[in-house]
Design an enzyme around this catalytic site. Structure first.
Site, mmCIF file in Angstrom:
data_model
loop_
_atom_site.group_PDB
_atom_site.id
_atom_site.type_symbol
_atom_site.label_atom_id
_atom_site.label_comp_id
_atom_site.label_asym_id
_atom_site.label_seq_id
_atom_site.Cartn_x
_atom_site.Cartn_y
_atom_site.Cartn_z
ATOM 1 N N TRP A 1 56.577 19.942 18.004
ATOM 2 C CA TRP A 1 57.597 19.531 17.990
ATOM 3 C C TRP A 1 58.813 18.516 17.210
ATOM 4 O O TRP A 1 59.234 17.885 17.278
ATOM 5 C CB TRP A 1 56.928 18.309 19.419
ATOM 6 C CG TRP A 1 57.269 19.798 20.847
ATOM 7 C CD1 TRP A 1 56.141 20.180 21.549
ATOM 8 C CD2 TRP A 1 58.354 21.174 20.914
ATOM 9 N NE1 TRP A 1 56.256 20.970 21.860
ATOM 10 C CE2 TRP A 1 57.615 21.801 21.977
ATOM 11 C CE3 TRP A 1 59.060 21.304 20.554
ATOM 12 C CZ2 TRP A 1 57.758 23.013 22.624
ATOM 13 C CZ3 TRP A 1 59.469 22.301 21.206
ATOM 14 C CH2 TRP A 1 58.857 23.578 22.847
ATOM 15 N N ASP B 1 60.077 10.865 21.268
ATOM 16 C CA ASP B 1 60.448 11.847 22.311
ATOM 17 C C ASP B 1 59.050 11.958 23.011
ATOM 18 O O ASP B 1 57.939 11.623 22.480
ATOM 19 C CB ASP B 1 60.102 13.401 21.417
ATOM 20 C CG ASP B 1 60.250 14.584 22.226
ATOM 21 O OD1 ASP B 1 60.247 14.491 23.232
ATOM 22 O OD2 ASP B 1 59.958 15.799 21.469
ATOM 23 N N LYS C 1 57.620 17.710 33.203
ATOM 24 C CA LYS C 1 56.458 17.611 33.188
ATOM 25 C C LYS C 1 56.282 16.480 34.292
ATOM 26 O O LYS C 1 55.686 16.903 35.307
ATOM 27 C CB LYS C 1 56.389 16.781 31.911
ATOM 28 C CG LYS C 1 56.115 18.369 31.216
ATOM 29 C CD LYS C 1 56.980 18.383 29.355
ATOM 30 C CE LYS C 1 57.319 19.030 28.282
ATOM 31 N NZ LYS C 1 56.229 19.704 28.463
#
Ligand code: PMP
Length: 379
Positions: A109, A177, A201
């Site tokens: 990511w 992030d 999540k």
């Protein structure tokens, strides 16, 4: 996964997201589905133009501030477009075409974020974990003088690689992030220019991104930026530039309240460490039957990717796990293998079931002569 609601024998969902949600939060949602707050309508029918919505949102923000001890220097924004859209939103809002922007890369990511940012500003990769098996140390970060910001991903969901420190950037705004470890442990918010995380999540269903941004970072957005990606406009309009994702916002409020009721993020950290240790222990004690690539200090407490020695046994593992009610253990399609995600809402009981299953699967699938050799070695 709601063991009490969906099935008589408990099912546990280890997906990386959307994933497991707190059973009692889901039950509250169910109880309010037709009549939210005794208003006579469903929360799904709640308009963002109603005063009830504004007070609900205010409550969510206040509780998030309380849970994370967010200082008044930072605003809380509710966004759409997923964390992926943030990869472009960030350079458009915080750098010019000429500014260098620093990216620490320790997995899929953060690499993706750097690639997107490079379309808008020259990217300098300041720390690179070659094999995604570790995070670069502070001493390995070659920060650019005068960078507009430093970006990193505190927990790489696919690789299972989590930072064990907050990078020191000597005054350059730090952007993180936190999609897959947001709310899993306390955060020192004042160290960040911005933190962002997708909701699906540790917060609730998909459809929402939460960003906590230091307000002095705003006001520098590039002129071509789409309005919906202009964080200054979003902040000025209380996250309601257009119709906001009302349901995930409401869900987020219930989750945050639940975490406060459970004792806050210190408490969550303790539980999360315990759950992760249970899984790493069974892997470490398996004599290589199960393996993890990530080095000890960077082993994620949220996402644990692991392999078995060949694909055939791996597929058998996944199939039998599913039959035993242990779902979502497949690794990300980009890397395969297996992965157990242990988000806040995964009960200790679910992890206990997983590790018991893993230990038994190892016994059942170890050839007899290997068992005898192991017994001899340990005798
Ligand atoms: N960052 C991280 C750390 C992720 O795990 C993910 C995937 N959920 C993303 C970014 C992309 O998120 P989204 O699918 O919400 O765009």
């Amino acid at each position: 996964m709601v063991e009490q609601i969906t099935t008589s024998s408990p099912v546990y969902n280890f997906s990386a997201g959307p994933g497991v949600l707190f059973a009692d939060v889901l039950q509250k949602v169910q109880s309010e589905m037709l009549n939210w707050n005794n208003n006579g309508y469903s929360v799904l029918e709640l308009s963002h133009r109603m005063p009830e919505f504004s007070s609900m949102l205010m409550g969510v923000k206040q509780n998030l501030r309380k849970l994370l001890s967010i200082p008044c220097t930072h605003d809380v924004l509710f966004l759409q477009g997923g964390a992926t859209q943030m990869f472009s939103t960030i350079p458009m809002n915080f750098s010019t075409q000429r500014d260098t922007v620093d990216y620490i890369v320790n997995g899929y990511w953060s690499r993706y974020a750097a690639k997107e940012a490079n379309k808008y500003s020259p990217v300098n990769i300041v720390g690179y974990a070659n094999d995604s098996a570790s995070c670069p140390d502070q001493s390995e970060l070659r920060l650019s003088p005068g960078a507009a910001y430093v970006h990193y991903c505190s927990n790489e969901t696919i690789d299972g690689c989590e930072f064990d420190y907050v990078p020191e950037t000597h005054g350059v705004p730090l952007i993180c992030d936190m999609s897959s470890n947001f709310l899993s442990r306390p955060i020192d918010v004042k160290r960040y220019g911005m933190i962002y995380a997708g909701s699906h999540k540790n917060v609730g269903p998909a459809g929402l991104v939460i960003a906590i941004v230091r307000m002095d970072m705003l006001g520098k957005c590039r002129s071509f930026t789409p309005t919906m990606m202009n964080l200054t406009e979003i902040s000025l309009n209380m996250s309601m530039l257009n119709t906001p994702p009302v349901f995930p916002m409401y869900f987020c409020g219930l989750t945050v309240q639940k975490l406060l009721d459970m004792g806050g993020l210190r408490e969550m950290e303790k539980i999360n460490m315990l759950k992760a240790k249970m899984v790493y222990d069974v892997i470490n004690q398996s004599n290589g039957f199960y393996s993890v690539r990530v080095l000890g200090k960077n082993r994620s407490i949220m996402n644990i990717p692991f392999g078995l020695h060949n694909e055939e046994i791996q597929n058998k593992f996944l199939m039998e796990a599913k039959k035993a009610g242990l779902l979502g253990l497949e690794g990300h399609p980009k890397v395969g293998k297996c992965r157990a995600s242990l988000y806040n809402a995964m009960p200790v009981e679910g992890v206990k079931r997983l590790v018991e299953f893993m230990a038994q699967f190892q016994i059942d699938n170890t050839p007899l002569k290997l068992c005898l050799a192991e017994a001899r070695d340990t005798a």
